[in-house]
Scaffold this motif. Sequence first.
Motif, PDB file in Angstrom:
ATOM      1  N   LEU A  30      77.244   4.028  -4.042  1.00  0.00           N
ATOM      2  CA  LEU A  30      76.887   4.596  -2.836  1.00  0.00           C
ATOM      3  C   LEU A  30      75.858   3.852  -1.903  1.00  0.00           C
ATOM      4  O   LEU A  30      74.871   3.225  -2.384  1.00  0.00           O
ATOM      5  CB  LEU A  30      76.466   6.238  -2.856  1.00  0.00           C
ATOM      6  N   ASP A  46      75.771   8.342   2.518  1.00  0.00           N
ATOM      7  CA  ASP A  46      77.228   7.840   2.680  1.00  0.00           C
ATOM      8  C   ASP A  46      78.304   8.830   2.384  1.00  0.00           C
ATOM      9  O   ASP A  46      78.271  10.054   1.720  1.00  0.00           O
ATOM     10  CB  ASP A  46      77.424   6.809   1.339  1.00  0.00           C
ATOM     11  N   ASP A  47      79.388   8.687   3.269  1.00  0.00           N
ATOM     12  CA  ASP A  47      80.203   9.979   3.423  1.00  0.00           C
ATOM     13  C   ASP A  47      81.289   9.826   2.266  1.00  0.00           C
ATOM     14  O   ASP A  47      82.155  10.877   2.295  1.00  0.00           O
ATOM     15  CB  ASP A  47      80.877  10.011   4.718  1.00  0.00           C
ATOM     16  N   ARG A  48      81.007   8.705   1.266  1.00  0.00           N
ATOM     17  CA  ARG A  48      81.974   8.792   0.296  1.00  0.00           C
ATOM     18  C   ARG A  48      81.228   9.717  -0.961  1.00  0.00           C
ATOM     19  O   ARG A  48      82.071   9.847  -1.722  1.00  0.00           O
ATOM     20  CB  ARG A  48      82.096   7.358  -0.129  1.00  0.00           C
ATOM     21  N   PRO A 106      79.560   7.436   7.844  1.00  0.00           N
ATOM     22  CA  PRO A 106      80.048   6.176   7.234  1.00  0.00           C
ATOM     23  C   PRO A 106      78.876   5.011   6.990  1.00  0.00           C
ATOM     24  O   PRO A 106      78.252   4.791   7.948  1.00  0.00           O
ATOM     25  CB  PRO A 106      81.040   5.740   8.021  1.00  0.00           C
TER      26      PRO A 106
END
Length: 215
Positions: A68, A92-94, A132
């Motif tokens: 990340l 982090d959008d993950r 992102p």
Amino acid sequence: MTTTLQQLPVGQVPWEIRGELILNCNCTVFCPCVVSLGKHAPTEGYCQAWAGVRIDEGHYGDTPLSGLNVGLLLEIPGLMARGNWTAAAFIDDRAGPEAHEALVHIFSGAARGTTGLFGMLVSDFLGAESAPVTFETEGKTRRLTVGRKIQGEVVPVRGADPDQDIVVRNTEYWMGPDITVATATRGRVRAFGRVWDFDGRSAEICAIDWRGPGR
């Protein structure tokens, strides 16, 4: 009943992050905070900066954080050690919900340890947004992109031997002991009402090995 690491109070959960940090600020030459440990004022009398963190390996309790990235925005009105900082984080959008929450704890200082100083020095935490966040390395060039809010690119300052970076070693700087002297080829921030352009200004590259809650 067995207590898992994740059930411990914030500030008691063991965590660790290893990777790399890049930073670009408004100083016209290499940031004096590195060797003065915040006792010397920034070259402009105040500090405005963006930073990016790439997490190669990491965890917060049982929650993995490897892979990340995090973006940061920082404002310091004078001497770093005097506090009264303003800060914001871009997660982090993950990251899933648990990882997002873990990174907020770490980068707000609540998790204590290496980044615990944020909890002491930051008086205005603007918040943590999911976004992102990309951290790319191409040769010696590092790039951070946070949507349309941060577009940054830093490169090491060229030395007499172009194959050897200029590195300030064995410091007591909180980020890490060895700081590569760099400059920004792009340093744009458009976030939280800030409009900054720090192209050509001071930058740093640093391998990080952070942990908590103890040091």
